[in-house]
Design an enzyme around this catalytic site. Sequence first.
Site, PDB file in Angstrom:
ATOM      1  N   TYR A  98       0.997  -1.227  -0.048  1.00  0.00           N
ATOM      2  CA  TYR A  98      -0.180  -0.072  -0.057  1.00  0.00           C
ATOM      3  C   TYR A  98       0.778   1.243   0.018  1.00  0.00           C
ATOM      4  O   TYR A  98       1.790   1.333   0.662  1.00  0.00           O
ATOM      5  CB  TYR A  98      -0.934  -0.001   1.242  1.00  0.00           C
ATOM      6  CG  TYR A  98      -1.656   1.352   1.329  1.00  0.00           C
ATOM      7  CD1 TYR A  98      -2.810   1.377   0.566  1.00  0.00           C
ATOM      8  CD2 TYR A  98      -1.546   2.182   2.539  1.00  0.00           C
ATOM      9  CE1 TYR A  98      -3.684   2.368   0.515  1.00  0.00           C
ATOM     10  CE2 TYR A  98      -2.340   3.282   2.568  1.00  0.00           C
ATOM     11  CZ  TYR A  98      -3.387   3.535   1.635  1.00  0.00           C
ATOM     12  OH  TYR A  98      -4.395   4.594   1.750  1.00  0.00           O
TER      13      TYR A  98
ATOM     14  N   ASP B 205       9.267   2.948   0.279  1.00  0.00           N
ATOM     15  CA  ASP B 205       7.984   3.677   0.881  1.00  0.00           C
ATOM     16  C   ASP B 205       8.088   3.190   2.131  1.00  0.00           C
ATOM     17  O   ASP B 205       7.792   2.057   2.764  1.00  0.00           O
ATOM     18  CB  ASP B 205       6.857   3.225   0.061  1.00  0.00           C
ATOM     19  CG  ASP B 205       5.647   3.877   0.939  1.00  0.00           C
ATOM     20  OD1 ASP B 205       5.951   4.741   1.914  1.00  0.00           O
ATOM     21  OD2 ASP B 205       4.393   3.617   0.571  1.00  0.00           O
TER      22      ASP B 205
ATOM     23  N   LYS C  29       3.853   9.279   8.823  1.00  0.00           N
ATOM     24  CA  LYS C  29       3.317   8.646  10.203  1.00  0.00           C
ATOM     25  C   LYS C  29       4.374   9.273  11.303  1.00  0.00           C
ATOM     26  O   LYS C  29       4.256  10.351  11.973  1.00  0.00           O
ATOM     27  CB  LYS C  29       3.456   7.041  10.078  1.00  0.00           C
ATOM     28  CG  LYS C  29       2.214   6.679   9.111  1.00  0.00           C
ATOM     29  CD  LYS C  29       1.748   5.272   9.150  1.00  0.00           C
ATOM     30  CE  LYS C  29       0.505   5.218   8.459  1.00  0.00           C
ATOM     31  NZ  LYS C  29       0.830   4.558   7.179  1.00  0.00           N
TER      32      LYS C  29
END
Length: 358
Positions: free
Chosen positions: A155, A250, A278
């Site tokens: 994702y 990522d 995050k």
Amino acid sequence: MQSFNYPNPDTFTRSRSGELFEEAKLYFPGGVHSPVRAFKSVEGPPVFFQKAEGCHLYDVDNQKFVDFCCSWGPLILGHCPPAVVRRVQETVAKGMSFGAPTPHDNLIGKLILDHHRYIEMIRFVSSGTEAVMSALRLARGVTGKNKVIKFEGCYHGHVDSLLVKAGSGLVTFGISTSAGIPESFANETIVVPLADPEALEAALRRHAGDTACVIVEPVPANNGLLLQDRSFLEFLRRKCTEYGVLLIFDEVISGFRVGFEGAAGYYGIQPDIITFGKIIGGGMPVGAYAASRAIMENVAPVGPVYQAGTLSANPVAMAAGYATLCELLHPGFYDQLEQKRRPSPTTCRRFANSGTTT
Ligand SMILES: *Cc1c(COP(=O)(O)O)cnc(C)c1O
């Protein structure tokens, strides 16, 4: 003084949450601002929270929960760590946004670059999705090529060209999984299965001439945990170099989590571009992308790859990120974190018997 109890399955209630959710559905599609929050795969309305502290969440029905989710990743220190809250409060009192550089930019930039051997320059944005989107543009701008190779089950946020799942066959052109993504965008994305060196090599052999980059979650953690063999990641690095394609790690979720240097440091693999999110914002909306100086100097205003943001490197968000990252750099932090992730048998029994519903 309000009192909060751990609910058990018999006393657990969502009556106030349910009322708020009914109201929210009048205002927002599905009552939420991000689909997982709607609790669709869980029965009943989502739980509405009023506050949190440490490892605890407190809902609007005055129940108390142990938080195993931690806002989906950012809260590596738990809720409201005093050092972070203090720094945010000091900063917010002096202005919330200037649309101009502030000393906070340098403080957090230097802190990260001084302690991360795999990047030389960084640009802050406001979310993980924005970081990935910008990294793809940078890879395309640097290489002059358009296609992107991604892996099934990884994702990368809701970027148009990455909301694509694999079709059948070893290597396939993507079919978009969201409405509203033009087929022409999806066609720029090639999806290959994870941990399949032959499929990867086949995709590179066929498409390297048009492919800007391969993007991977080096620790795929958005679809269960699809831990990769170090050997596959090393193969990936070798092949990207061999075929002249940039490698993007990522690290929006793995960055600063599996160590300050994230998966790059954990595996000892040098990607061409790394994306962050995050944890880097310590609970505030922050993302970033980073690379060598040579690659980053393609970004405007130095280079031709345009990328901008009204709230990029927002001082309050930078303060939260800086204070969080400072905590992570205390000696022994990651060893202690590792220990906390391995609960003792007694802890497991206590939770099993407490009737805690999460
Ligand atoms: C969470 C996540 C994103 C998206 O970040 P947002 O801040 O939700 O936009 C991208 N990539 C990975 C690996 C993620 O875990």
